[in-house]
Design an enzyme around this catalytic site. Sequence first.
Site, PDB file in Angstrom:
ATOM      1  CD  GLN A 191       1.022  -5.674   1.481  1.00  0.00           C
ATOM      2  OE1 GLN A 191       1.422  -5.669   2.650  1.00  0.00           O
ATOM      3  NE2 GLN A 191       0.764  -6.792   0.836  1.00  0.00           N
ATOM      4  CG  ASP A 342       3.343 -11.008  -4.491  1.00  0.00           C
ATOM      5  OD1 ASP A 342       3.876 -11.097  -3.370  1.00  0.00           O
ATOM      6  OD2 ASP A 342       2.372 -10.269  -4.723  1.00  0.00           O
TER       7      ASP A 342
END
Length: 461
Positions: A191, A342
């Site tokens: 990110q 994740d």
Amino acid sequence: MTCGPSRRNEKGMTHASSPSARPLRVTRAQAPLSGSIRVPGDKSISHRALMFASLARGETHITGLLEGEDVLRTAAAMRALGADVTQNAPGDWRVSGLGIGKLREPSDVLDMGNSGTAARLLSGILASHGMVSVMTGDASLRRRPMKRVMDPLAGTGATFMAREGGRLPMAIAGLAEPRPLDYRLPVASAQVKSAVLLAGLNAQGQTRVEEPVATRDHTENMLRHFGAHVKVEETPQGGRVIVLQGRPDLVARDVVVPGDPSSAAFPIVAALLVPGADIVISTVGLNPLRTGLFITLQEMGAQLEVTNVRTEGGELVGDLHVRASSLKGVTVPADRAPSMIDEYPILAVAAAYASGVSRFCGVEELRVKESDRLAATVALLENNGVKTAVEGDDLVVYGTDNAIPGGGVVQTHMDHRLAMSASVLGLVAQNPVEIDDTAFIDTSFPGYLQLMNSLGAGFAL
């Protein structure tokens, strides 16, 4: 079974509940899971497809777009910034972009809902346009740290104002002539890397990002797909250096979004654990920087076969054939974490059901997800009779050899991946598992419960 030291990041635990919670009681599966399914489009690629299409000249056709709430927030934000973003049919979208540096100042606050990916990536775009904008999000996102993108992006000359700890709401005063950045990531984060590269699109000269460990490269792939010049070099230490030439002429290109490997993780693990299960998941993304879970499960003894491998829209895809398997404990090295960050909650469920002890090394990044996923994953397992330990930044799970007691209540903390992980645990636990809220599953996997029921999960909706 030990891991080396690793560093910690800012953390923010969420304790709020959904205003319209949907609790779920999950009981042990009564029959094997079976059938063929396709999971929703990749969330990471869906976010980026909307953003890059809005920055490109011309009309981009996107098929397979994930229509979860997180991605719809990105669509709304790009529309508010002047792009023409239209849904033609389910998963079928068209975006008429304005070109690099030509987005317009929004007339209202940009509400990013629950999506940290959307908020952090969009920060790079907003910092490199001559406009003032304000971003906010839901209760969960407002607790998550944004300082990790604010600090490098301030180097463009943009000004940021946020709450204590760099938390939303956040105001950004961007520049039409931003400075290019030369930034080394302190920890691996796709990110942050993507936010810096997005800011570099509208900067004269070269933007350079060095990452200590290779992270998912969807941004680099999509930059090339739309016509940008991106150079990637490996470092002797195992990281990568990405160099982007600023002010490229991005031109509209159609995008095919593959199935999300992070979403596929839940039916995969369910099929591995439920006795007699045999399923096929078609058209799943196989980007090498996203397949850490698949490698780890195979190391644990999973019958997980990849077939029909092909390339679609610049990304590898394939079909997955998954059958019930006897799993054993495994040690996952820290350098694999970026390729499966994740998936650790659902991997922890697999490890809990396996025989032996598993250690997940260097998982500090879990502390700054939708919830403090490290603490929440420990609570999920401990509340259902599974022994765990947190040693520094490592998570240790003591397998029950196919005998998870269950009977506990799982607090999801508005975290979709915790809710789905708990649902899989309930399918193999000896006693029913209570989940406080499944409403937030729709942010990443709309229709999850119904899709699992099509395989025979038997969730009571």
